[in-house]
Design a protein around this motif. Structure first.
Motif, short mmCIF file in Angstrom:
data_model
loop_
_atom_site.label_atom_id
_atom_site.label_comp_id
_atom_site.label_asym_id
_atom_site.label_seq_id
_atom_site.Cartn_x
_atom_site.Cartn_y
_atom_site.Cartn_z
N VAL A 121 16.08 54.33 38.36
CA VAL A 121 15.82 53.03 38.65
C VAL A 121 16.72 52.13 38.45
CG1 VAL A 121 13.78 51.16 38.06
CG2 VAL A 121 13.37 54.02 37.94
N GLY A 122 17.21 51.27 39.70
CA GLY A 122 17.91 50.40 39.28
C GLY A 122 19.41 50.74 39.34
N LYS A 123 20.39 50.19 38.67
CA LYS A 123 21.99 50.26 38.79
C LYS A 123 22.45 49.57 37.54
CE LYS A 123 22.37 46.36 42.00
NZ LYS A 123 20.74 45.96 41.89
N THR A 124 23.66 49.89 37.01
CA THR A 124 24.43 49.57 36.38
C THR A 124 25.73 48.74 36.87
OG1 THR A 124 23.58 50.47 34.50
CG2 THR A 124 25.63 49.33 33.96
N VAL A 125 25.85 47.55 37.07
CA VAL A 125 27.27 46.99 37.33
C VAL A 125 28.20 46.53 36.17
CG1 VAL A 125 28.42 45.31 38.52
CG2 VAL A 125 25.95 46.02 39.38
N TRP A 126 29.20 47.36 35.96
CA TRP A 126 30.12 47.26 35.09
C TRP A 126 31.58 46.60 35.36
CZ3 TRP A 126 34.64 50.12 35.29
CH2 TRP A 126 34.61 51.09 36.16
N ALA A 127 32.30 46.07 34.35
CA ALA A 127 33.60 45.86 34.42
C ALA A 127 34.38 45.90 33.07
CB ALA A 127 33.69 44.17 34.89
N GLU A 128 35.74 46.13 33.25
CA GLU A 128 36.24 46.21 32.00
C GLU A 128 37.61 45.03 32.23
OE1 GLU A 128 37.72 50.15 31.49
OE2 GLU A 128 35.72 50.70 31.12
N VAL A 129 37.83 44.37 31.21
CA VAL A 129 38.60 43.18 31.12
C VAL A 129 39.54 43.52 30.11
CG1 VAL A 129 38.99 40.44 31.17
CG2 VAL A 129 37.04 41.75 32.00
N SER A 130 40.92 43.30 30.34
CA SER A 130 41.98 43.60 29.35
C SER A 130 42.68 42.31 28.84
CB SER A 130 42.96 44.46 29.84
OG SER A 130 42.37 45.95 30.25
N PRO A 131 43.14 42.35 27.74
CA PRO A 131 43.84 40.82 27.32
C PRO A 131 44.90 40.60 28.20
CG PRO A 131 43.94 42.39 25.41
CD PRO A 131 43.20 43.27 26.56
N PRO A 132 45.21 39.21 28.52
CA PRO A 132 46.28 39.04 29.51
C PRO A 132 47.62 39.76 28.97
CG PRO A 132 45.16 36.87 28.67
CD PRO A 132 44.67 38.23 28.06
N GLY A 133 48.47 40.34 29.96
CA GLY A 133 49.70 41.01 29.64
C GLY A 133 49.41 42.33 28.92
N LEU A 161 36.48 47.74 23.33
CA LEU A 161 37.32 49.03 23.37
C LEU A 161 38.66 48.94 23.10
CD1 LEU A 161 36.50 49.45 27.28
CD2 LEU A 161 35.41 50.48 25.40
N ALA A 162 39.67 49.74 22.80
CA ALA A 162 40.97 49.64 22.27
C ALA A 162 41.63 48.78 23.13
CB ALA A 162 41.45 50.99 22.09
N ASP A 163 41.52 48.61 24.30
CA ASP A 163 42.37 47.88 25.39
C ASP A 163 41.69 46.68 26.12
OD1 ASP A 163 40.63 49.74 26.85
OD2 ASP A 163 42.30 50.11 28.37
N GLY A 164 40.66 46.35 25.62
CA GLY A 164 39.53 45.13 26.32
C GLY A 164 38.29 45.36 25.88
N VAL A 165 37.50 44.64 26.89
CA VAL A 165 36.00 44.67 26.70
C VAL A 165 35.29 45.18 27.87
CG1 VAL A 165 34.05 42.99 26.35
CG2 VAL A 165 36.28 42.72 25.28
N ARG A 166 34.25 45.96 27.65
CA ARG A 166 33.63 46.47 28.96
C ARG A 166 32.16 45.55 28.97
NH1 ARG A 166 33.10 51.31 31.99
NH2 ARG A 166 30.75 51.71 32.67
N ILE A 167 31.96 45.20 30.13
CA ILE A 167 30.68 44.37 30.41
C ILE A 167 29.95 45.43 31.18
CG2 ILE A 167 29.71 42.14 31.16
CD1 ILE A 167 33.29 42.34 30.85
N GLU A 168 28.45 45.49 30.72
CA GLU A 168 27.50 46.22 31.68
C GLU A 168 26.31 45.41 31.99
OE1 GLU A 168 27.00 49.89 29.57
OE2 GLU A 168 28.96 50.56 30.02
#
Length: 144
Positions: free
Chosen positions: A131-143, A80-87
Motif C-alpha cells: 500500500v503506497g510507496k516510499t520515495v527516498w534520497a541520499e545526500v552526501s556532504p559537499p565534496g 549513514l557513514a557517507d551522508g543522510v538518507r531521507i525516506e
C-alpha cells in the motif's frame, strides 16, 4: 577488501508519522533540521540545508500527490557513514514520481520539487509497497 556497510543505530535513525498537509510538510523540514543538529550536522551547514530541502520537497509531494484522506505520511531519516538518507512513505500507490524529472515551463507555478531533489541528492528513487510507496534520497556532504 569489501567495504563494510554501517547499520544505523537507533540514535542515528528518526521516524515520525506526520499529517499529510502543507503544515505537515513544513513540520517535516523543521524536524529534519532538529535531528541533524542533534547528530552533529549543524544548522545552516551545507549538508543540513540540502537534506532539509530534500525532506521538504519529498514531504510536500507526499502531502500534495500522495495524500489519501485521513492518512498520514511517514518521514524517516538515517545517518549513514557517507551522508543522510531521507525516506518519505505515503499511502497512494498509483501516483509515482517520474524517473527523470524535467523542469516545467517558466510560467508554471509548481513542478520543480523533484528537479531540486535530483540536483541535491547523490541518488534517489522510489520503492513500491503493498500500500503506497516510499520515495527516498541520499545526500552526501559537499565534496564527499
Amino acid at each position: 577488501m569489501p567495504a563494510q556497510v554501517q547499520t544505523p543505530t537507533p540514535a542515528h535513525t528518526f521516524t515520525q508519522r506526520i499529517s499529510a498537509t502543507p503544515r505537515g510538510a513544513r513540520l517535516a523540514r523543521r524536524l529534519t533540521r532538529y535531528h541533524l543538529d542533534g547528530w552533529g550536522i549543524p544548522y545552516d551547514s551545507e549538508l543540513s540545508d540540502a537534506v532539509a530541502q530534500v525532506a521538504a520537497e519529498l514531504a510536500a509531494n507526499a502531502a500534495t500527490h500522495g495524500r489519501v484522506s485521513g492518512r498520514d505520511f511517514a518521514l524517516r531519516l538515517l545517518l549513514l557513514a557517507d551522508g543522510v538518507r531521507i525516506e518519505v512513505t505515503d499511502t497512494r500507490t498509483e501516483c509515482r514520481p517520474p524517473e527523470r524529472p524535467e523542469l516545467p515551463s517558466p510560467d508554471e507555478e509548481s513542478g520543480r520539487g523533484l528537479v531540486l531533489v535530483a540536483a541535491l541528492a547523490t541518488r534517489w528513487g522510489v520503492d513500491a509497497r503493498s500500500v503506497g510507496k516510499t520515495v527516498w534520497a541520499e545526500v552526501s556532504p559537499p565534496g564527499g
